[in-house]
Design a protein around this motif. Structure first.
Motif, PDB file in Angstrom:
ATOM      1  N   MET B   1      73.239  67.858  45.211  1.00 55.30           N
ATOM      2  CA  MET B   1      73.960  68.925  45.911  1.00 55.30           C
ATOM      3  C   MET B   1      74.512  68.407  47.233  1.00 55.30           C
ATOM      4  N   GLU B   2      75.617  68.962  47.590  1.00 59.29           N
ATOM      5  CA  GLU B   2      76.248  68.543  48.849  1.00 59.29           C
ATOM      6  C   GLU B   2      75.478  69.089  50.045  1.00 59.29           C
ATOM      7  N   LEU B   3      75.158  68.193  50.970  1.00 57.29           N
ATOM      8  CA  LEU B   3      74.405  68.617  52.154  1.00 57.29           C
ATOM      9  C   LEU B   3      75.297  68.556  53.369  1.00 57.29           C
ATOM     10  N   VAL B   4      76.147  69.577  53.468  1.00 62.53           N
ATOM     11  CA  VAL B   4      77.089  69.594  54.591  1.00 62.53           C
ATOM     12  C   VAL B   4      77.036  70.930  55.308  1.00 62.53           C
ATOM     13  N   GLY B   5      77.582  70.932  56.505  1.00 60.79           N
ATOM     14  CA  GLY B   5      77.685  72.174  57.257  1.00 60.79           C
ATOM     15  C   GLY B   5      76.440  72.510  58.051  1.00 60.79           C
ATOM     16  N   THR B   6      76.436  73.685  58.645  1.00 57.29           N
ATOM     17  CA  THR B   6      75.298  74.152  59.429  1.00 57.29           C
ATOM     18  C   THR B   6      74.127  74.474  58.512  1.00 57.29           C
ATOM     19  N   THR B   7      72.982  74.665  59.123  1.00 54.15           N
ATOM     20  CA  THR B   7      71.795  75.021  58.341  1.00 54.15           C
ATOM     21  C   THR B   7      72.048  76.293  57.537  1.00 54.15           C
ATOM     22  N   GLN B   9      74.869  77.463  56.435  1.00 55.31           N
ATOM     23  CA  GLN B   9      75.775  77.185  55.314  1.00 55.31           C
ATOM     24  C   GLN B   9      75.060  76.436  54.192  1.00 55.31           C
ATOM     25  N   ARG B  10      74.210  75.493  54.565  1.00 54.58           N
ATOM     26  CA  ARG B  10      73.486  74.740  53.543  1.00 54.58           C
ATOM     27  C   ARG B  10      72.551  75.664  52.760  1.00 54.58           C
ATOM     28  N   LEU B  11      71.946  76.620  53.454  1.00 47.16           N
ATOM     29  CA  LEU B  11      71.064  77.576  52.773  1.00 47.16           C
ATOM     30  C   LEU B  11      71.842  78.411  51.757  1.00 47.16           C
ATOM     31  N   ILE B  12      73.028  78.844  52.150  1.00 45.06           N
ATOM     32  CA  ILE B  12      73.839  79.664  51.244  1.00 45.06           C
ATOM     33  C   ILE B  12      74.321  78.840  50.057  1.00 45.06           C
ATOM     34  N   THR B  13      74.727  77.609  50.334  1.00 43.82           N
ATOM     35  CA  THR B  13      75.157  76.737  49.237  1.00 43.82           C
ATOM     36  C   THR B  13      74.024  76.503  48.244  1.00 43.82           C
ATOM     37  N   ALA B  14      72.846  76.239  48.757  1.00 45.43           N
ATOM     38  CA  ALA B  14      71.694  75.982  47.892  1.00 45.43           C
ATOM     39  C   ALA B  14      71.319  77.238  47.104  1.00 45.43           C
ATOM     40  N   THR B  15      71.408  78.384  47.744  1.00 45.54           N
ATOM     41  CA  THR B  15      71.096  79.649  47.065  1.00 45.54           C
ATOM     42  C   THR B  15      72.094  79.898  45.944  1.00 45.54           C
ATOM     43  N   ASN B  16      73.362  79.684  46.255  1.00 43.20           N
ATOM     44  CA  ASN B  16      74.406  79.854  45.247  1.00 43.20           C
ATOM     45  C   ASN B  16      74.150  78.950  44.042  1.00 43.20           C
ATOM     46  N   GLU B  17      73.787  77.722  44.335  1.00 38.69           N
ATOM     47  CA  GLU B  17      73.522  76.746  43.272  1.00 38.69           C
ATOM     48  C   GLU B  17      72.347  77.208  42.399  1.00 38.69           C
ATOM     49  N   SER B  18      71.321  77.682  43.035  1.00 40.02           N
ATOM     50  CA  SER B  18      70.137  78.124  42.278  1.00 40.02           C
ATOM     51  C   SER B  18      70.424  79.405  41.497  1.00 40.02           C
ATOM     52  N   PHE B  19      71.189  80.300  42.085  1.00 41.73           N
ATOM     53  CA  PHE B  19      71.571  81.530  41.382  1.00 41.73           C
ATOM     54  C   PHE B  19      72.328  81.184  40.091  1.00 41.73           C
ATOM     55  N   ARG B  20      73.173  80.189  40.163  1.00 44.45           N
ATOM     56  CA  ARG B  20      73.943  79.782  38.992  1.00 44.45           C
ATOM     57  C   ARG B  20      73.034  79.302  37.866  1.00 44.45           C
ATOM     58  N   HIS B  21      71.960  78.628  38.248  1.00 44.20           N
ATOM     59  CA  HIS B  21      71.062  78.073  37.237  1.00 44.20           C
ATOM     60  C   HIS B  21      70.047  79.080  36.734  1.00 44.20           C
ATOM     61  N   ARG B  22      69.425  79.799  37.664  1.00 43.19           N
ATOM     62  CA  ARG B  22      68.241  80.587  37.317  1.00 43.19           C
ATOM     63  C   ARG B  22      68.308  82.050  37.719  1.00 43.19           C
ATOM     64  N   GLY B  23      69.381  82.450  38.375  1.00 42.99           N
ATOM     65  CA  GLY B  23      69.476  83.843  38.792  1.00 42.99           C
ATOM     66  C   GLY B  23      68.635  84.168  40.015  1.00 42.99           C
ATOM     67  N   TYR B  24      68.597  85.438  40.362  1.00 44.94           N
ATOM     68  CA  TYR B  24      67.913  85.891  41.581  1.00 44.94           C
ATOM     69  C   TYR B  24      66.407  85.701  41.518  1.00 44.94           C
ATOM     70  N   HIS B  25      65.788  86.285  40.509  1.00 41.89           N
ATOM     71  CA  HIS B  25      64.321  86.239  40.428  1.00 41.89           C
ATOM     72  C   HIS B  25      63.805  84.838  40.123  1.00 41.89           C
ATOM     73  N   ALA B  35      66.072  72.337  48.858  1.00 45.65           N
ATOM     74  CA  ALA B  35      67.389  71.860  48.437  1.00 45.65           C
ATOM     75  C   ALA B  35      68.354  71.804  49.610  1.00 45.65           C
ATOM     76  N   ALA B  36      68.188  72.700  50.555  1.00 40.35           N
ATOM     77  CA  ALA B  36      69.084  72.762  51.713  1.00 40.35           C
ATOM     78  C   ALA B  36      68.608  71.846  52.833  1.00 40.35           C
ATOM     79  N   GLU B  37      67.479  71.179  52.605  1.00 41.11           N
ATOM     80  CA  GLU B  37      66.845  70.349  53.641  1.00 41.11           C
ATOM     81  C   GLU B  37      66.696  71.143  54.938  1.00 41.11           C
ATOM     82  N   ALA B  38      66.099  72.316  54.776  1.00 38.33           N
ATOM     83  CA  ALA B  38      65.814  73.173  55.932  1.00 38.33           C
ATOM     84  C   ALA B  38      64.330  73.548  55.875  1.00 38.33           C
TER      85      ALA B  38
END
Lengths: 199, 199
Positions: B1-7, B9-25, B35-38
């Motif tokens: 996963m791309e690790l760019v932007g502010t913390t 932004q990285r959290l949102i990107t990582a969440t989006n990525e995980s939602f795509r794979h496994r959904g909310y729950h 994943a966001a290195e936070a």
DNA sequence: ACCCTACTAGAGCGTTCGCTCTATAATGGA
DNA sequence: TCCATTATAGAGCGAACGCTCTAGTAGGGT
């Protein structure tokens, strides 16, 4: 929830119900067991593979039930076009009546686990394939070529699944009715073209 | 996963990525943080409302990004019809390239939580509404009446969402291409009718 | 130099997760 | 009647869950 049938059936019914509300990962075996008035012991007796196997059986059996429902609409109406329209309208009514619960747990589960549970993914794919086949049959019967029939039928299922999402999310069953008209028109157009070609 | 932007932004990107794979729950805050290195501390600093608030921001921001993407297609093609077809084909390519990851986390999340998290449900509904609006605008501009434009645009989004599910589940991007043709044809038909009425 | 705000860090809380295990009932054929 | 099979029952396992909390760091304004 209705508490009827064997323990195995009650477990599947409860799982289906929970999938509709919360999806696969949001469904706990503990909650299913309670809703089905069973015990974890019974669950792992009928489904030794655990949650995944229970989910697979639920997808297969409720998926087949939806297919049978469409067959009923096909038998009770004069054409595939009317059956499609009636199915969408029936879904719209059911959605309102159930206070916008998800009507199709298969789509939800498929989206959640398609990347992580191959058996569950193929189970869902099989269900969708069965639905397409059900709709393809009457189209081919009136002279539409197989490929066209398959493409149109697939598009109708896509419209249905998408309409479920939008209708539920926006709490507006009207989406199902208008997309149902488009779906029916798409079928009618193919029938018209096929009969024109035969002249 | 791309690790760019502010913390954030990285959290949102990582969440989006995980939602795509496994959904909310299926998405855990722990996994997102890693994943966001936070750290969890940072997450709850930016999203005091926890997982739900993180999800809401993710749905809103990635939803808007998808809308912007469609605007690009609209600007780069000659008509709404072509933009729709290009969008579906682009989605098909992206689906294959990503090994059939879910391209639209919003639909997945909406199905999972529409009954239990009202703010998240309306966030998803808003996103779908924005997408419809984006497609309605050029249709009204060429003389299609508002209601027809809205119905057709909604149906196109339904086709898209449904095609995502079927294509991903069956691991067949062709579904996106054929439904894309139907979606484009549906738009073209409305345009044709509107211009005929004006003569 | 000082402080105040913004942010990072992660140990640890109580809870729930899927699942295993052993014990106990019910059922039906010999 | 006896036994093997099938089914029910639920305590309890280790792991993971969302989240809280306190401590520490970074950087700009005065």
């Amino acid at each position: 929830m209705e508490l009827v049938g064997t323990t195995r059936q009650r477990l599947i019914t409860a799982t289906n119900e929970s999938f509709r509300h919360r999806g696969y990962h949001g469904t706990s075996v503990q909650a299913v067991v309670e809703a089905a008035e069973a015990t974890v012991g019974s669950l792992y007796h009928f489904f030794p593979g655990g949650k995944s196997e229970l989910a697979e059986a639920t997808v297969q059996e409720t998926g087949a039930a939806y297919g049978d429902l469409f067959s009923v609409f096909l038998a009770e109406t004069a054409s595939a076009e009317e059956a499609v329209r009636a199915f969408f309208h029936g879904a719209a009514d059911a959605l309102v009546e159930s206070d916008f619960i998800d009507l199709c747990p298969i789509g939800t589960v498929a989206r959640e686990v398609a990347s992580e549970d191959e058996r569950l993914r193929t189970a869902a794919a099989d269900v969708f394939g069965q639905w397409v086949d059900k709709l393809v049959a009457p189209l081919v019967a009136v002279g539409i070529d197989a490929e066209t029939a398959r493409d149109r039928a697939t598009a109708v299922i896509c419209l249905l699944e998408g309409a479920f999402v939008l209708a539920r999310t926006s709490r507006d069953a009207g989406v199902l009715r208008t997309t149902g008209s488009f779906a029916a028109a798409m079928i009618a157009e193919a029938v018209r073209e096929a009969s024109a070609r035969r002249v």
